[in-house]
Design an enzyme around this catalytic site. Sequence first.
Site, mmCIF file in Angstrom:
data_model
loop_
_atom_site.group_PDB
_atom_site.id
_atom_site.type_symbol
_atom_site.label_atom_id
_atom_site.label_comp_id
_atom_site.label_asym_id
_atom_site.label_seq_id
_atom_site.Cartn_x
_atom_site.Cartn_y
_atom_site.Cartn_z
ATOM 1 N N ASP A 478 4.184 57.129 30.131
ATOM 2 C CA ASP A 478 4.326 57.261 28.579
ATOM 3 C C ASP A 478 5.236 57.536 27.659
ATOM 4 O O ASP A 478 4.256 58.920 27.340
ATOM 5 C CB ASP A 478 3.138 55.985 28.566
ATOM 6 C CG ASP A 478 2.373 55.643 26.997
ATOM 7 O OD1 ASP A 478 3.401 55.065 26.258
ATOM 8 O OD2 ASP A 478 1.099 55.991 26.764
ATOM 9 N N ASP A 678 2.079 34.903 23.662
ATOM 10 C CA ASP A 678 2.811 34.389 22.951
ATOM 11 C C ASP A 678 3.873 34.016 23.297
ATOM 12 O O ASP A 678 4.738 35.615 23.565
ATOM 13 C CB ASP A 678 2.141 34.978 21.871
ATOM 14 C CG ASP A 678 2.796 34.624 20.237
ATOM 15 O OD1 ASP A 678 3.819 34.778 19.986
ATOM 16 O OD2 ASP A 678 2.218 33.852 19.453
ATOM 17 N N ASP A 1038 -25.940 -16.365 -11.836
ATOM 18 C CA ASP A 1038 -24.762 -16.657 -11.568
ATOM 19 C C ASP A 1038 -23.977 -15.395 -12.688
ATOM 20 O O ASP A 1038 -24.462 -15.288 -13.887
ATOM 21 C CB ASP A 1038 -23.734 -17.801 -11.916
ATOM 22 C CG ASP A 1038 -22.941 -17.887 -10.926
ATOM 23 O OD1 ASP A 1038 -22.696 -16.936 -10.897
ATOM 24 O OD2 ASP A 1038 -22.247 -19.402 -10.692
ATOM 25 N N GLU A 1073 -22.479 -11.180 -11.691
ATOM 26 C CA GLU A 1073 -23.090 -11.684 -11.004
ATOM 27 C C GLU A 1073 -24.394 -10.623 -10.685
ATOM 28 O O GLU A 1073 -25.943 -10.910 -11.286
ATOM 29 C CB GLU A 1073 -22.655 -12.146 -9.217
ATOM 30 C CG GLU A 1073 -21.563 -13.021 -9.093
ATOM 31 C CD GLU A 1073 -20.637 -13.496 -8.022
ATOM 32 O OE1 GLU A 1073 -21.010 -12.544 -7.334
ATOM 33 O OE2 GLU A 1073 -20.178 -14.044 -7.861
ATOM 34 N N ASP A 1095 -25.443 -18.272 -4.858
ATOM 35 C CA ASP A 1095 -24.499 -18.639 -4.365
ATOM 36 C C ASP A 1095 -23.589 -17.688 -4.474
ATOM 37 O O ASP A 1095 -22.524 -18.109 -4.289
ATOM 38 C CB ASP A 1095 -23.531 -19.538 -5.309
ATOM 39 C CG ASP A 1095 -22.839 -19.520 -7.069
ATOM 40 O OD1 ASP A 1095 -23.492 -17.850 -7.145
ATOM 41 O OD2 ASP A 1095 -22.146 -20.159 -8.011
ATOM 42 N N ASP A 1156 -24.671 -22.772 -13.368
ATOM 43 C CA ASP A 1156 -22.795 -22.421 -13.424
ATOM 44 C C ASP A 1156 -22.526 -22.926 -14.743
ATOM 45 O O ASP A 1156 -21.442 -22.278 -15.522
ATOM 46 C CB ASP A 1156 -22.419 -23.433 -11.872
ATOM 47 C CG ASP A 1156 -22.673 -22.939 -11.067
ATOM 48 O OD1 ASP A 1156 -23.269 -21.191 -11.396
ATOM 49 O OD2 ASP A 1156 -22.304 -22.875 -9.904
ATOM 50 N N ASP A 1229 27.954 -17.322 -21.330
ATOM 51 C CA ASP A 1229 27.986 -15.627 -22.423
ATOM 52 C C ASP A 1229 27.289 -14.980 -21.763
ATOM 53 O O ASP A 1229 26.059 -15.896 -21.396
ATOM 54 C CB ASP A 1229 28.177 -16.479 -23.719
ATOM 55 C CG ASP A 1229 28.105 -14.766 -24.142
ATOM 56 O OD1 ASP A 1229 29.644 -13.836 -23.396
ATOM 57 O OD2 ASP A 1229 28.015 -14.842 -25.452
ATOM 58 N N ASP A 1286 34.433 -16.956 -22.059
ATOM 59 C CA ASP A 1286 35.237 -16.203 -22.295
ATOM 60 C C ASP A 1286 35.550 -15.526 -21.228
ATOM 61 O O ASP A 1286 35.518 -15.737 -20.460
ATOM 62 C CB ASP A 1286 34.592 -14.986 -23.494
ATOM 63 C CG ASP A 1286 33.026 -14.275 -22.929
ATOM 64 O OD1 ASP A 1286 33.661 -14.458 -21.191
ATOM 65 O OD2 ASP A 1286 32.526 -13.424 -23.665
#
Length: 1461
Positions: A478, A678, A1038, A1073, A1095, A1156, A1229, A1286
Amino acid sequence: MGQIHGLSPTPIPKAPRGLSTHHWLNFLQAAYRLQPRPSDFDFQQLRRFLKLALKTPIWLNPIDYSLLASLIPKGYPGRVVEIINILVKNQVSPSAPAAPVPTPICPTTTPPPPPPPSPEAHVPPPYVEPTTTQCFPILHPPGAPSAHRPWQMKDLQAIKQEVSSSALGSPQFMQTLRLAVQQFDPTAKDLQDLLQYLCSSLVVSLHHQQLNTLITEAETRGMTGYNPMAGPLRMQANNPAQQGLRREYQNLWLAAFSTLPGNTRDPSWAAILQGLEEPYCAFVERLNVALDNGLPEGTPKEPILRSLAYSNANKECQKILQARGHTNSPLGEMLRTCQAWTPKDKTKVLVVQPRRPPPTQPCFRCGKVGHWSRDCTQPRPPPGPCPLCQDPSHWKRDCPQLKPPQEEGEPLLLDLPSTSGTTEEKNLLKGGDLISPHPDQDISILPLIPLRQQQQPILGVRISVMGQTPQPTQALLDTGADLTVIPQTLVPGPVKLHDTLILGASGQTNTQFKLLQTPLHIFLPFRRSPVILSSCLLDTHNKWTIIGRDALQQCQGLLYLPDDPSPHQLLPIATPNTIGLEHLPPPPQVDQFPLNLPERLQALNDLVSKALEAGHIEPYSGPGNNPVFPVKKPNGKWRFIHDLRATNAITTTLTSPSPGPPDLTSLPTALPHLQTIDLTDAFFQIPLPKQYQPYFAFTIPQPCNYGPGTRYAWTVLPQGFKNSPTLFEQQLAAVLNPMRKMFPTSTIVQYMDDILLASPTNEELQQLSQLTLQALTTHGLPISQEKTQQTPGQIRFLGQVISPNHITYESTPTIPIKSQWTLTELQVILGEIQWVSKGTPILRKHLQSLYSALHGYRDPRACITLTPQQLHALHAIQQALQHNCRGRLNPALPLLGLISLSTSGTTSVIFQPKQNWPLAWLHTPHPPTSLCPWGHLLACTILTLDKYTLQHYGQLCQSFHHNMSKQALCDFLRNSPHPSVGILIHHMGRFHNLGSQPSGPWKTLLHLPTLLQEPRLLRPIFTLSPVVLDTAPCLFSDGSPQKAAYVLWDQTILQQDITPLPSHETHSAQKGELLALICGLRAAKPWPSLNIFLDSKYLIKYLHSLAIGAFLGTSAHQTLQAALPPLLQGKTIYLHHVRSHTNLPDPISTFNEYTDSLILAPLVPLTPQGLHGLTHCNQRALVSFGATPREAKSLVQTCHTCQTINSQHHMPRGYIRRGLLPNHIWQGDVTHYKYKKYKYCLHVWVDTFSGAVSVSCKKKETSCETISAVLQAISLLGKPLHINTDNGPAFLSQEFQEFCTSYRIKHSTHIPYNPTSSGLVERTNGVIKNLLNKYLLDCPNLPLDNAIHKALWTLNQLNVMNPSGKTRWQIHHSPPLPPIPEASTPPKPPPKWFYYKLPGLTNQRWKGPLQSLQEAAGAALLSIDGSPRWIPWRFLKKAACPRPDASELAEHAATDHQHHG
């Protein structure tokens, strides 16, 4: 006398030979205190006196200045006496102070008698160490003028030469600086320039930090003349007029050197050197870790790291940095510069480099054999005679003529010998501590040791300690280790060890290694004699045997990295079979972005050159192009970006085999041995087939477009391609699958280019690691050795830290507690919190509180003010982040789940019993619905937890803890028709009762009583009755987008009401409603029970959900929905759904129809006023709708839009050829109309017989658009026999002519804009534009297509023509005349006589009358001179007078067709 005193021409006069620099600086500093300043003559006399004094035995170190003053002769010239007196006053002596030295007197005065001689006059007193340093503060006499003078380069060079041989902070160093400061009186800026010139950036940074500390203390303490309002001390010290403050700053600047590392001992991180084979990035990483551990707090790390990264690098890296000019560049540039030197593609070899043997020829200097001329001790002979004195025996620098004449010394008080000692210079060997072997010694060369990615430089050596028998062992070579390390097992018996501090890549340690000061013999295989070391490091853990630089230097061994001469070769990874471009679409052609900035263009060229050298790209000249550009990263490096969005758009997306990142808590504790691998530049190792290069080509432009750019194409899979991650994962999985089969007891975790190996034993991990690395290398995937980690110790993987029994995140966000945030800041901090949320013990309500702060903001710069509740959430999250931790899976324990339902979301916890930390925290928001039952949320959470645990842990949760009461859960299961009921019934055996406490010490972090507390809204609001309540009234309600109505009935109508909705808002039927139900519930508030008949399926489902317990979510009607629970609280309700519009005779349907009818508005017929306001039709159309002629005229004249547009009531008319029947002759035209900044083409076609019109809106005037318009007109009016246009290019094109031929339509042209040939279509163009302008004036946002259709309706079917009294549509679709039999005479038409004028003649007299043969819109057919001819209405006049009651109609008949067509 008469000497001129002034500034010395040189900054620091040269010291006499034999006098130390430290003592000479003391004399100079005392001399510069004289007023006026000393001259060159004074310095010359001082040098002359000191040369004589150096020869006396009285000269000691330190100098006794009192005794030295007694040696000065009387009447000595110059100001030497004054200089010595200053030194005597400042010297500290243990004896009584000496009497002042008498000042030399003039010859005219009588000197006082000399003192009697003492027998011990020449014996100095014993030396005592002074209590203060012999350094003087910077002192200027009062009233003396400022001596400030800026530095010049020669001044800085002279000062640097004086301090070059002295240590930082030494007395010699400090005295030199004090003398320079006293002589030049520099400002703060001058001192900063001097510091940067003398010292490295490391010293400058440390000095700057210490100086700031001293300045802060001085400003706090207060100084004379310092004004805090005038700026900091450094700014005021830059003013040359501020002498007092400048001297204070100078003293602080000098005092800042007292705490620098050079005064005592260099810091440990300053001695970290790069090894000869150590990669530069690994060396910088060691420096970074050492600075993090050893740098004082508050010290800036960046300049120190940048300075050491260059100064402590090896010679090869220093040469590379010098060549690129990056000796003091940002660290990113230095790393990128030395990256090519990294020994990842080099063969590592250990060799011994011996000294060359001496030559056999004699030395040309001394004539002897056995050494090189560079090692010869004889001086080098001069090349020729001296140019001054022509003497060939010396060099010019040694010529006597260059030396000043030696003046005769004046007699001193003592007659001393004139011999002086000579100083011999030390001659150092070249190469430092390395000693060359003897010439007769055999040369030992170490055999080549090839080192691969998975191997280390290990040698078999023998080590002997304390004279024992050498023991064999394996040692690691080393070059990064300063000292040799041996294990404690090689040391026999107890020895004396010394503590020491070791700094390595993992930080500082003082426990594992001890210092062994015992002789050590190391026998190397390539060396006969052993390497002898006097000391080494001892590893008490018996893990390391390292041969460091101390041993390698003795054997002259060198680790070097030879260059690889082989060219770049693509690594042998398999070419992908499918990349998503097999259908070979046309390659994209996107222009290159302009890159005119020199910095960006140069960076792009550098990146391309590196990619070209690596073989990732190659020159290319084919089709296709995608832009490229460089991006500068925060570390200063540039990144190559290839914009492949166009290629990605035509690429088939490949299915990714990866389900996402793994949950690392699934790593069982039974696999304690881990290692990470890695891969670097993984995408660049996958070859790209040649046929796909056009899709990945790019161009490098020339500066300022001075020439054509250079074309390149990728040869490998590039980054930015959407299928690159998928292809790489498939390739890497194919490499790792054999390893998974060979080691079934181990685990291999793969995500992108990161790999984690986990094994039950260390031996199995080593085998798995070796085979995996070998397989990756064989397949050509490069491995980053710097990022490889292995246990024991913590493992960092995918941003998390894996410990033996728990997992944490590498970093948790730091949350500033403040009320003002920008949108970007809040989004960033929430993103960081989301990343660590799986390990943070926090409830969903705190996160939801912050998420709600983002609603309504789109501008990234928008400022968001947090509420007190949101600030409290920030505090709670900040406290919870301190406990961010998760445990690892224990396979022997079951999985448990904890579910907390709340109005802000669901918090789920996955844990195991009797463990210190849970496995995961999961936060789930509520679904985006207005109403969701609690039971459904519980079922969804159970399915989510089962999916998560099965995917990540391979097993299901054994049981669940939740905060839904048993009663609420049973009510939901009994009464709810929701599909989630079956899910809950299936999992009923896994539920715990409400409030049951899970086991584990981490539960104290949860505040479980709050976590498992049942929400108030979870309980049912009201009770549903299964049958009709006889004693309760009935409520019918309603609603519509405009009104809301209800009826409350109990044997009779108790109350009814109609509530209109605000007209300025946009409403829906559901809102109406809901409002009707709320109004009805308020009216029925006194009754405890109620029958509700509706309804609306929406309200029925909504009320059913409230009855069984539901969560009120976000909705557009949230305000109205929040008003329902208080009105229904505690009531008993019977709900019944009624079908609407059934016309059944039962009472429920009858009352529903009646309700209604309250909100239905009757259909009112369109009045003439409304018709004209809608269509702006003409007067005859209004008369046909019931208005009188006078009312119709008044409506047209009072219409503001009609008066604004076409106020002249005039349209051009012309004489044209008309058809004899519908679809006989058309006239066409193309006119242009501008609508909202865009110009559209209106293709207009008019039937010349009936006047029916067809208009098509197109964006272009091409032949294709014209044909499309004709087909649309044919679908509306029918196919014509003849069309007249034309001579425009669209009408004369070959395509249009072929179309007319295929449809058997005759085509002719007329003169454009001529009233006698194209008057009808030109007039129709004006009428259409006027109507469009009127409609858009009334409603500016009306779509153009709607306006055109309304205009066609008005022209064709509303406006009545004169004099036929029919619309154009009626005339166009009128039945044809019956055929006239040849035998019978044709019926005679009713006699209609007209006076006429011929068009184009100047004769204004009426002719006739003649009887009309036929009438049409705008003209009548008369027989003139035996031939039929169409005469326009304006040239006709009825022969019979009109009736009196029809005079008004006749008056308007002549102008109606002009007003509105």
